[in-house]
Design an enzyme around this catalytic site. Structure first.
Site, PDB file in Angstrom:
ATOM      1  N   GLU A  27      84.569  42.394  64.802  1.00 26.71           N
ATOM      2  CA  GLU A  27      84.401  41.232  63.929  1.00 26.71           C
ATOM      3  C   GLU A  27      84.436  39.894  64.667  1.00 26.71           C
ATOM      4  O   GLU A  27      85.291  39.037  64.404  1.00 26.71           O
ATOM      5  CB  GLU A  27      85.437  41.253  62.797  1.00 26.71           C
ATOM      6  CG  GLU A  27      85.292  42.464  61.886  1.00 26.71           C
ATOM      7  CD  GLU A  27      86.146  42.397  60.634  1.00 26.71           C
ATOM      8  OE1 GLU A  27      87.101  41.592  60.603  1.00 26.71           O
ATOM      9  OE2 GLU A  27      85.852  43.147  59.677  1.00 26.71           O
ATOM     10  N   TRP A  47      86.377  52.531  55.611  1.00 28.58           N
ATOM     11  CA  TRP A  47      87.625  51.965  56.129  1.00 28.58           C
ATOM     12  C   TRP A  47      88.700  52.233  55.083  1.00 28.58           C
ATOM     13  O   TRP A  47      88.612  51.709  53.991  1.00 28.58           O
ATOM     14  CB  TRP A  47      87.515  50.470  56.386  1.00 28.58           C
ATOM     15  CG  TRP A  47      88.808  49.942  56.953  1.00 28.58           C
ATOM     16  CD1 TRP A  47      89.951  49.618  56.267  1.00 28.58           C
ATOM     17  CD2 TRP A  47      89.099  49.731  58.341  1.00 28.58           C
ATOM     18  NE1 TRP A  47      90.940  49.216  57.127  1.00 28.58           N
ATOM     19  CE2 TRP A  47      90.447  49.273  58.405  1.00 28.58           C
ATOM     20  CE3 TRP A  47      88.393  49.891  59.531  1.00 28.58           C
ATOM     21  CZ2 TRP A  47      91.065  48.960  59.619  1.00 28.58           C
ATOM     22  CZ3 TRP A  47      89.013  49.576  60.725  1.00 28.58           C
ATOM     23  CH2 TRP A  47      90.342  49.116  60.757  1.00 28.58           C
ATOM     24  N   GLU A  87      82.117  49.384  58.601  1.00 27.37           N
ATOM     25  CA  GLU A  87      83.352  49.296  57.820  1.00 27.37           C
ATOM     26  C   GLU A  87      82.974  49.055  56.369  1.00 27.37           C
ATOM     27  O   GLU A  87      82.340  48.046  56.052  1.00 27.37           O
ATOM     28  CB  GLU A  87      84.262  48.155  58.286  1.00 27.37           C
ATOM     29  CG  GLU A  87      84.953  48.362  59.613  1.00 27.37           C
ATOM     30  CD  GLU A  87      86.002  47.276  59.896  1.00 27.37           C
ATOM     31  OE1 GLU A  87      86.548  46.692  58.923  1.00 27.37           O
ATOM     32  OE2 GLU A  87      86.274  47.015  61.086  1.00 27.37           O
TER      33      GLU A  87
END
Length: 418
Positions: free
Chosen positions: A198, A359, A318
């Site tokens: 990220e 996730w 995710e």
């Protein structure tokens, strides 16, 4: 277990075992190939995240996770290959100084993944401060007397810090597994390297600093390892340059984080695009219908861009929903169902939507690792069936003349194939 790469369209391909020798010599598996090969088989990802594999309560938890995942037909797991800073479980205690016990834990994860037919996406650093992250690299540089600001953004620009990162990456990629004797760059159980989890570079909202870093680091990894694919680790937000895409973002804030999905993913050294999906975190005030509508628009936009502009596969690496999201029309079940349906339709049509990854998955008795999004899938029968069904219908796209009569009753797809 063969290596996986990208063909000359937007698909993952598995190389047959007898082709691997050529790839180890010619070193061309980690990217796009532009030749016809009758021994390539397409692959879709039905995967999951377990960030905790390096720091489990016991080794047994790792083995149980992979065994249970294989029973659900899951084929790719994403986990951390980083933990930076002082601490008994850290991988990298200080620049170039490693914790042998933690490295051996990573060796074990790779060996167990291969044992159960699972491939790994290994992320190499965290943009967030958890597990050290880029802030730890900045702190190391400051302690060494490098004149930089206290902001974490120098991680992507300072030459000393970039050197720390490259040294770490080289140590990991060239490591010889203490259990198997296989060097990581020759390990087919590794699906891909992820540059950073990220990334954001908010001091440079036009994204050119991050773009330069992605270009440099993906090329560096390719110089060390031509067997494996590389992805960025993006959340998937469209940047300020993509004005026509601004309405796809979950909010105006998403365009000024120094990232740009199309620009960042287009780098030559990046083999497939990565996108995350967190409707609850990104749109906390949206109602259930708005969240479901966002999921479809978000996914279809990125699949379209991957197909038409990037000409690369895209994986939603995710996909998360809080365990307390229990609305009538929006909940964990409906989120996964929507995501899985979009991936399946893309796969059937031969488009760039190459997979999705939950996730995150746990095994029992792991409350200390709880982050509000975790689940033990086999203790939730409806979710379990949904995961298995997705695994089987993605596989069935390529099955020829395979019917339920040909499947062993122990096969996870028994009863899911007609």
């Amino acid at each position: 277990m063969p290596f996986v790469g990208v063909d000359d369209s937007t698909h993952f391909v598995i190389k047959e075992a007898h082709d691997n020798n050529n790839n180890n010599n010619g070193r061309k598996m980690g990217g796009h190939h532009h030749h016809h090969d009758h021994h390539q088989t397409r692959m879709f990802v039905n995967g999951w995240n377990s960030y905790w594999l390096l720091e489990p309560p016991s080794k047994e938890k790792v083995s149980i996770m992979f065994k249970k995942a294989s029973q659900m037909g899951l084929n790719v797991c994403r986990t951390w290959a980083f933990s930076d800073g002082p601490g008994p479980r850290s991988l990298q205690i200080s620049p170039g100084v490693f914790n042998d016990k933690a490295l051996q834990a990573l060796d074990y994860v790779i060996v167990e993944a291969r044992r159960y037919g699972i491939r790994l996406i290994l992320s190499l650093v965290n943009d967030l401060n958890v597990f050290g992250g880029k802030a730890q690299y900045v702190k190391w540089a400051q302690e060494a007397g490098v004149n930089i600001t206290s902001s974490a953004d120098p991680f992507y620009e300072d030459s000393t810090i970039k050197g720390y990162y490259k040294d770490y990456v080289k140590a990991i990629i060239t490591r010889k597994n203490s259990m198997s004797g296989v060097r990581y760059f020759e390990e087919p159980a590794i699906f891909a390297w992820e540059l950073v989890n990220e990334p954001r570079c908010e001091s440079n909202s036009s994204s050119f600093i991050l773009q330069a870093w992605i270009t440099e680091m993906s090329a560096y990894i390719k110089s060390l390892d031509q067997n494996h694919m590389v992805t960025v680790g993006l959340e998937g937000f469209y940047g300020m340059k993509a004005v026509e895409k601004s309405e796809v973002n979950p909010g105006e804030w998403a365009s000024v984080l120094g990232t740009d999905f199309i620009h960042n993913s287009a780098v030559d050294g990046i083999d497939f695009a990565s996108v995350h999906l967190y409707p609850d975190s990104w749109m906390p005030h949206a109602n259930e219908t708005e969240k479901l509508n966002f999921i479809s628009k978000w996914m279809e936009s990125h699949i379209s861009d991957a197909e038409d502009i990037l000409k690369k596969p895209v994986v939603f690496t995710e996909v998360g929903c809080p365990s307390d999201a229990k609305g009538e029309i929006y909940n964990r079940q409906s989120l996964f169902q929507t995501v899985y349906d979009i991936i399946y339709e893309s796969a059937k049509e031969g488009k760039a939507g190459a997979g999705a990854m939950i996730w995150q998955l746990f095994v029992e008795d792991m409350d200390e690792y709880e982050d509000g999004f975790s689940l033990v899938a086999w203790n939730q029968p409806s979710i379990y069936r949904l995961i298995v069904k997705q695994s089987c219908r993605l596989q069935s796209i390529f099955w020829k003349r395979k019917s339920i009569r040909e499947l062993d009753s122990n096969d996870p797809c028994y009863g899911h194939v007609s």
